[in-house]
Design a protein around this motif. Structure first.
Motif, PDB file in Angstrom:
ATOM      1  N   VAL A  56     -11.138  -1.162   2.152  1.00  0.00           N
ATOM      2  CA  VAL A  56     -11.089  -1.182   3.667  1.00  0.00           C
ATOM      3  C   VAL A  56      -9.447  -1.437   4.250  1.00  0.00           C
ATOM      4  O   VAL A  56      -9.115  -0.836   5.163  1.00  0.00           O
ATOM      5  CB  VAL A  56     -11.504  -2.714   3.958  1.00  0.00           C
ATOM      6  N   LYS A  57      -8.487  -1.608   3.300  1.00  0.00           N
ATOM      7  CA  LYS A  57      -7.297  -1.658   3.313  1.00  0.00           C
ATOM      8  C   LYS A  57      -6.540  -0.147   3.624  1.00  0.00           C
ATOM      9  O   LYS A  57      -5.643   0.149   4.214  1.00  0.00           O
ATOM     10  CB  LYS A  57      -6.343  -2.332   2.527  1.00  0.00           C
ATOM     11  N   HIS A  58      -7.366   0.539   3.020  1.00  0.00           N
ATOM     12  CA  HIS A  58      -6.980   2.026   3.132  1.00  0.00           C
ATOM     13  C   HIS A  58      -7.505   2.857   4.218  1.00  0.00           C
ATOM     14  O   HIS A  58      -7.514   4.108   4.428  1.00  0.00           O
ATOM     15  CB  HIS A  58      -7.206   2.844   1.758  1.00  0.00           C
ATOM     16  N   LEU A  59      -8.588   2.443   5.047  1.00  0.00           N
ATOM     17  CA  LEU A  59      -9.202   2.890   5.955  1.00  0.00           C
ATOM     18  C   LEU A  59      -8.244   3.459   7.269  1.00  0.00           C
ATOM     19  O   LEU A  59      -8.528   4.511   7.656  1.00  0.00           O
ATOM     20  CB  LEU A  59     -10.329   1.915   6.881  1.00  0.00           C
TER      21      LEU A  59
ATOM     22  N   LEU B 140       0.964  -1.160  -0.077  1.00  0.00           N
ATOM     23  CA  LEU B 140      -0.071  -0.044   0.078  1.00  0.00           C
ATOM     24  C   LEU B 140       0.911   1.160   0.063  1.00  0.00           C
ATOM     25  O   LEU B 140       1.944   1.288   0.448  1.00  0.00           O
ATOM     26  CB  LEU B 140      -0.816   0.146   1.283  1.00  0.00           C
ATOM     27  N   ASP B 141       0.158   2.185  -0.460  1.00  0.00           N
ATOM     28  CA  ASP B 141       0.819   3.647  -0.507  1.00  0.00           C
ATOM     29  C   ASP B 141       0.087   4.895  -0.374  1.00  0.00           C
ATOM     30  O   ASP B 141      -0.219   5.602  -0.958  1.00  0.00           O
ATOM     31  CB  ASP B 141       1.810   3.716  -1.807  1.00  0.00           C
ATOM     32  N   GLY B 142      -0.712   4.609   0.812  1.00  0.00           N
ATOM     33  CA  GLY B 142      -1.616   5.694   1.067  1.00  0.00           C
ATOM     34  C   GLY B 142      -2.616   5.984   0.099  1.00  0.00           C
ATOM     35  O   GLY B 142      -3.181   5.223  -0.588  1.00  0.00           O
ATOM     36  N   PHE B 143      -2.896   7.297  -0.075  1.00  0.00           N
ATOM     37  CA  PHE B 143      -3.925   7.659  -1.169  1.00  0.00           C
ATOM     38  C   PHE B 143      -3.468   7.179  -2.562  1.00  0.00           C
ATOM     39  O   PHE B 143      -4.309   7.352  -3.433  1.00  0.00           O
ATOM     40  CB  PHE B 143      -4.244   9.081  -0.862  1.00  0.00           C
ATOM     41  N   ALA B 144      -2.188   7.147  -2.696  1.00  0.00           N
ATOM     42  CA  ALA B 144      -1.659   6.882  -4.034  1.00  0.00           C
ATOM     43  C   ALA B 144      -2.296   5.554  -4.687  1.00  0.00           C
ATOM     44  O   ALA B 144      -2.610   5.545  -5.727  1.00  0.00           O
ATOM     45  CB  ALA B 144      -0.199   6.940  -4.172  1.00  0.00           C
ATOM     46  N   THR B 145      -2.312   4.733  -3.798  1.00  0.00           N
ATOM     47  CA  THR B 145      -2.686   3.420  -4.274  1.00  0.00           C
ATOM     48  C   THR B 145      -4.183   3.506  -4.049  1.00  0.00           C
ATOM     49  O   THR B 145      -4.660   2.430  -4.667  1.00  0.00           O
ATOM     50  CB  THR B 145      -2.121   2.185  -3.370  1.00  0.00           C
ATOM     51  N   PHE B 146      -4.979   4.381  -3.150  1.00  0.00           N
ATOM     52  CA  PHE B 146      -6.367   4.475  -3.383  1.00  0.00           C
ATOM     53  C   PHE B 146      -6.868   4.686  -4.742  1.00  0.00           C
ATOM     54  O   PHE B 146      -7.706   3.978  -5.379  1.00  0.00           O
ATOM     55  CB  PHE B 146      -6.644   5.292  -2.309  1.00  0.00           C
ATOM     56  N   GLU B 147      -6.039   5.603  -5.356  1.00  0.00           N
ATOM     57  CA  GLU B 147      -6.279   6.226  -6.660  1.00  0.00           C
ATOM     58  C   GLU B 147      -5.953   5.329  -7.756  1.00  0.00           C
ATOM     59  O   GLU B 147      -6.669   5.059  -8.845  1.00  0.00           O
ATOM     60  CB  GLU B 147      -5.680   7.309  -6.809  1.00  0.00           C
ATOM     61  N   SER B 148      -4.760   4.359  -7.620  1.00  0.00           N
ATOM     62  CA  SER B 148      -4.135   3.638  -8.640  1.00  0.00           C
ATOM     63  C   SER B 148      -4.729   2.204  -8.611  1.00  0.00           C
ATOM     64  O   SER B 148      -4.617   1.770  -9.834  1.00  0.00           O
ATOM     65  CB  SER B 148      -2.608   3.768  -8.618  1.00  0.00           C
TER      66      SER B 148
END
Length: 275
Positions: free
Chosen positions: A158-161, A82-90
């Protein structure tokens, strides 16, 4: 010394493997995932204008879906971090977009002619019914893809919560705007809706055994972290919804429901629950 034919073949194979190894090493889980996402997205096109998914390359779609599923299964590990909001977007967003593409497959046939006036209330009611029927058909027609992609979008979210909770906790009180809080609540409620959908699908006799196994694994994966992010009122509401689902004798469905209800029984309220 003259090498035997077998020895030459073995040496050749070893050299090919050695020469190929740097390229293979570079084909990481994130890069393979990204290529599959891009490939399927380009092939299917936008739901509003593209042809039916069944008219596209079925084998290529299945191959891309398999790579996407493998990527989602390793996402959040050192292999695919994971890379914070970066992977949320990608990661999360394109998976969700592909899920919606399958859900709305065929919606182009419902488009109103260019320049047509806005629909009347009666026409809007008819269109709404047609859209719901379309989504039900697509849920059955694209069951594998919608299970993997819809479930994958929720698993990814969920992983980015924790990232979202840390972001909100680091904001000054004045920057905890209604828009930000509404966005965080929307993510939680999206997860709640997905859990209800998974629980219903596990009770549906038309859900394939493979997809029931997927859904069972998804619920096991997200039950605790998602329940922890909910407010106590949301946990109570979801538990009540689960109690009112159609009865079933399916052992996996019963086990998944019990596991989810156990997670919902928590009374603590920390991290994202506080927002």
């Amino acid at each position: 010394m003259i090498l035997s034919r077998k020895a030459k073949a073995a040496l050749g194979a070893a050299m090919i493997a050695f020469m190929a190894s740097p390229a293979l090493a570079q084909d990481t889980a994130p890069s393979a995932f990204g290529r599959a996402i891009a490939s399927m997205t380009a092939r299917l096109g936008p739901a509003e204008t593209a042809p039916l998914i069944e008219t596209t390359d079925t084998a290529a779609n299945a191959a891309d879906l398999a790579v996407i599923e493998r990527g989602l299964d390793t996402f959040g590990t050192p292999e695919f971090p994971l890379d914070g909001f970066a992977t949320f977007e990608s990661v999360c967003e394109p998976v969700n977009q592909l899920s919606v593409r399958h859900l709305l497959d065929g919606i182009s046939a419902m488009a109103r002619p260019p320049g047509a006036p806005p629909p009347t209330p009666e026409e809007l009611t008819v269109l709404t019914g047609k859209l719901q029927a379309l989504q039900l058909r697509n849920a059955a027609r694209h069951q594998d893809a919608m299970t993997v992609l819809g479930g994958g979008a929720m698993r990814c979210m969920v992983k980015h919560l924790p990232t979202l909770a840390a972001f909100l906790a680091g904001l000054p009180e004045a920057e905890l705007t209604p828009t930000r809080l509404k966005g965080a609540d929307g993510m939680r409620r999206g997860g709640v809706g997905a859990l209800v959908g998974f629980s219903i699908a596990m009770r549906d006799p038309t859900t394939s055994p493979a997809n029931k196994a997927r859904l069972r694994a998804y619920i096991a994966e997200v039950a605790v972290p998602l329940a922890a992010a909910m407010t106590p009122a949301m946990r109570t509401e979801l538990a009540s919804t689960l109690d009112n689902l159609p009865p079933t004798q399916d052992a996996d469905a019963l086990a998944a429901t019990a596991q989810l209800k156990a997670a919902l029984a928590s009374t603590t309220c920390e991290d994202l629950c506080r927002y």
